[in-house]
Design an enzyme around this catalytic site. Structure first.
Site, PDB file in Angstrom:
ATOM      1  N   GLN A   1       8.542  -7.625  -4.517  1.00 54.08           N
ATOM      2  CA  GLN A   1       8.662  -6.942  -5.442  1.00 54.08           C
ATOM      3  C   GLN A   1       7.862  -7.061  -6.643  1.00 54.08           C
ATOM      4  OE1 GLN A   1      11.641  -9.408  -5.466  1.00 54.08           O
ATOM      5  NE2 GLN A   1      12.115  -8.596  -3.279  1.00 54.08           N
TER       6      GLN A   1
ATOM      7  N   GLY B   1      10.324  -6.394   1.836  1.00 55.54           N
ATOM      8  CA  GLY B   1       9.608  -6.142   3.367  1.00 55.54           C
ATOM      9  C   GLY B   1       7.846  -6.113   3.138  1.00 55.54           C
ATOM     10  N   HIS B   2       7.574  -6.746   3.378  1.00 59.11           N
ATOM     11  CA  HIS B   2       5.879  -6.559   3.629  1.00 59.11           C
ATOM     12  C   HIS B   2       5.494  -6.456   5.143  1.00 59.11           C
ATOM     13  CE1 HIS B   2       6.318  -9.916   0.006  1.00 59.11           C
ATOM     14  NE2 HIS B   2       6.634  -9.024  -0.693  1.00 59.11           N
TER      15      HIS B   2
ATOM     16  N   LYS C   1       1.143  -5.552  -1.044  1.00 58.54           N
ATOM     17  CA  LYS C   1       0.922  -7.143  -1.489  1.00 58.54           C
ATOM     18  C   LYS C   1       0.484  -8.031  -0.466  1.00 58.54           C
ATOM     19  CE  LYS C   1       4.753  -7.648  -3.710  1.00 58.54           C
ATOM     20  NZ  LYS C   1       5.071  -6.379  -4.249  1.00 58.54           N
TER      21      LYS C   1
ATOM     22  N   ASP D   1       6.174  -2.320  -3.544  1.00 63.98           N
ATOM     23  CA  ASP D   1       5.716  -2.262  -2.245  1.00 63.98           C
ATOM     24  C   ASP D   1       4.518  -1.822  -2.851  1.00 63.98           C
ATOM     25  OD1 ASP D   1       8.505  -1.651  -0.574  1.00 63.98           O
ATOM     26  OD2 ASP D   1       8.876  -0.355  -2.627  1.00 63.98           O
TER      27      ASP D   1
HETATM   28  P1  IMP Z   1      18.215  -5.633  -5.388  1.00 66.17           P
HETATM   29  O1  IMP Z   1      17.269  -6.735  -5.024  1.00 66.17           O
HETATM   30  O2  IMP Z   1      18.531  -5.615  -3.710  1.00 66.17           O
HETATM   31  O3  IMP Z   1      19.160  -6.604  -6.064  1.00 66.17           O
HETATM   32  O4  IMP Z   1      17.834  -4.472  -5.755  1.00 66.17           O
HETATM   33  C1  IMP Z   1      17.566  -4.102  -7.202  1.00 66.17           C
HETATM   34  C2  IMP Z   1      16.226  -2.658  -6.973  1.00 66.17           C
HETATM   35  O5  IMP Z   1      15.259  -3.720  -7.190  1.00 66.17           O
HETATM   36  C3  IMP Z   1      16.729  -1.872  -5.989  1.00 66.17           C
HETATM   37  O6  IMP Z   1      16.514  -0.474  -6.776  1.00 66.17           O
HETATM   38  C4  IMP Z   1      15.990  -1.984  -5.180  1.00 66.17           C
HETATM   39  O7  IMP Z   1      15.660  -1.216  -4.776  1.00 66.17           O
HETATM   40  C5  IMP Z   1      14.561  -2.584  -5.333  1.00 66.17           C
HETATM   41  N1  IMP Z   1      13.619  -3.366  -4.946  1.00 66.17           N
HETATM   42  C6  IMP Z   1      14.118  -5.037  -4.287  1.00 66.17           C
HETATM   43  N2  IMP Z   1      13.507  -5.002  -3.590  1.00 66.17           N
HETATM   44  C7  IMP Z   1      12.506  -4.283  -3.415  1.00 66.17           C
HETATM   45  C8  IMP Z   1      10.637  -4.258  -2.587  1.00 66.17           C
HETATM   46  O8  IMP Z   1      10.474  -4.838  -1.973  1.00 66.17           O
HETATM   47  N3  IMP Z   1      10.296  -3.179  -2.783  1.00 66.17           N
HETATM   48  C9  IMP Z   1      10.590  -2.241  -3.750  1.00 66.17           C
HETATM   49  N4  IMP Z   1      12.240  -2.551  -4.472  1.00 66.17           N
HETATM   50  C10 IMP Z   1      12.715  -2.655  -4.494  1.00 66.17           C
END
Ligand code: IMP
Length: 428
Positions: free
Chosen positions: A224, A40-41, A16, A13
């Site tokens: 991420q 989520g971009h 990017k 977040d």
């Molecule tokens: P997953 O990627 O859904 O398996 O989540 C694993 C961890 O990564 C969790 O703590 C999510 O909140 C975090 N996470 C996954 N995608 C994002 C993102 O795009 N932004 C921030 N945190 C993320």
């Protein structure tokens, strides 16, 4: 050769999407190399904010080819929804868009499996986005995955789907006592999605390499952030992909020697979604103030983000791990109203100060951040566009971040609008 990797150097977040979108007008190609619809971009299209989950952030820029690389996990339903959404807003998704045959698919049973697993973990839940990311990457590595290339032959896809789904249903019902997923109903849903996505399927690594060899400009768009990397993040509170610049090669088929410049994106403060240690988290009203001013709610899940201060130790770790050449600092304007701004310069562990980022979550959870209070600037930076117009205290803040990170800051973002950027140097 001119490749640029955009990576988040915090917990995701960092903004990017906006930066990639902004740089895209000077690029020939934008390539996603990892992650999936957990990302989520937020991109501004004709002044309106849109959240992209899977489409590369250059999709709205005419003349730029966008690629979903083999390292991405694709949820076909989510992708078709997104293509429809942007098409309705005048963005063409046609020959400018390709999905590599080798990208793995997130299937309905992956989401059911993840929901059952997160529930079973109870207190130890990771706090995932429940987009099926972990089970899809697990299946890929266990050689149980379904690559999107299978959509070119729906008969073959159906047979593979049926076989895996039956094993998943045994897992769901017998181990977790959860509901099974319906196989026929899912296949009925998949057939039109396969027809929609098939025209985009392509063999992309050679095209990306050719573009680079022809001196084209390629942006590798990370999702991420570094501290969520499966190998070097705060395991197990991480995502399941390689979020660092090293993820570009397995995620695209482009060798490390061709990759080029690495640009790290950091917010002027830090946020985290989900569980796991966060040394500089601010649990008081100043953290609430950051959340409010920065609109820090998850773009994918709507969860409030945990907020805190810039962490120089974690930043240096991420810069070194990614080989970051330049940093871009986003959301500086969110700090406009703070009288003073704490910045973490070291961690104290058992009375000893260190600048080494711990490799276990147990150690990270035990550190005590050492802060330096920097003066705030008390004035809006939102309309600033030239470095010389930044308030002195804001420039001093940026300079201190550069010292802590060990690399120069190339630009600062001061608002959501695409043009709300102060460039210190031109990157593309
Ligand atoms: P997953 O990627 O859904 O398996 O989540 C694993 C961890 O990564 C969790 O703590 C999510 O909140 C975090 N996470 C996954 N995608 C994002 C993102 O795009 N932004 C921030 N945190 C993320």
């Amino acid at each position: 050769m001119s490749g640029i990797v955009i990576v988040g150097v915090q917990w995701g977040d960092e903004g990017k999407g906006k930066i990639t979108n902004g740089l895209s007008s000077g690029a020939d190609m934008v390539v996603r190399f990892q992650g999936g619809a957990n990302a989520g971009h937020t991109i501004s299209l004709n002044g309106e904010p849109f959240v992209f989950h899977l489409l590369p952030s250059g999709i709205s820029v005419p003349g730029v080819r966008c690629v979903i690389g083999p390292g991405v996990v694709v949820d076909p339903e989510s992708l078709v929804r997104e293509i429809d959404m942007v098409s309705e807003h005048g963005v063409s998704v046609g020959e400018n868009f390709m999905i590599d045959f080798g990208a793995h698919m997130v299937m309905p049973y992956h989401k059911a499996q993840e929901a059952a697993e997160e529930k079973a973990r109870g207190e130890e839940a990771i706090g995932t986005t429940l987009r099926g990311i972990g089970p899809t990457y697990s299946d890929r590595h266990a050689r149980e995955g379904l690559q999107i290339g299978l959509f070119a032959d729906f008969g073959e896809f159906s047979a593979r789907y049926r076989s895996v789904a039956e094993r998943k249903n045994a897992l769901l019902t017998k181990l977790y006592g959860a509901e099974p997923v319906s196989v026929d109903e899912a296949l009925d849903r998949m057939r039109p999605l396969a027809e929609r996505l098939e025209p985009y399927l392509a063999d992309t690594p050679g095209m990306i390499r050719e573009t680079l060899n022809d001196d084209g400009k390629v942006i590798f768009e990370g999702a991420q952030g570094t501290l969520l990397d499966i190998a070097f993040g705060t395991y197990p509170f991480v995502t399941s992909s390689f979020t660092t610049s090293a993820g570009v090669s397995p995620g695209t088929g482009v060798p490390p020697s061709m990759i080029g410049t690495v640009v790290g994106i950091a917010k002027a403060y830090v946020t985290r979604v989900g569980e796991g240690p966060f040394p500089t988290e601010s649990r008081d009203e100043r953290g609430d103030e950051i959340r409010r001013c920065g609109h820090e709610m998850g773009a994918t899940t709507g969860r409030p983000r945990r907020c805190g201060w810039l962490d120089g130790v974690a930043l240096r770790y991420a810069v070194e791990l990614n080989g970051v050449d330049r940093l871009i600092i986003t959301k500086l304007d969110v700090l406009d109203s703070f009288e003073t701004i704490p910045v973490c310069t070291a961690y104290r562990i058992g009375g000893e100060a260190t600048r080494t980022f711990p490799r276990t979550v147990a150690e990270l959870a035990a550190v005590e951040p050492v802060y330096e209070e920097l003066p705030g600037w008390g004035t809006s930076t939102r309309d600033v566009r030239r470095p010389e117009d930044l308030p002195e205290a804001a420039t001093a803040y940026i300079r201190r971040v550069e010292e802590l990170a060990g690399v120069p800051v190339a630009a600062v973002s001061v608002g959501a609008a695409a043009h709300a950027v102060v460039d210190f140097e031109r990157l593309l």
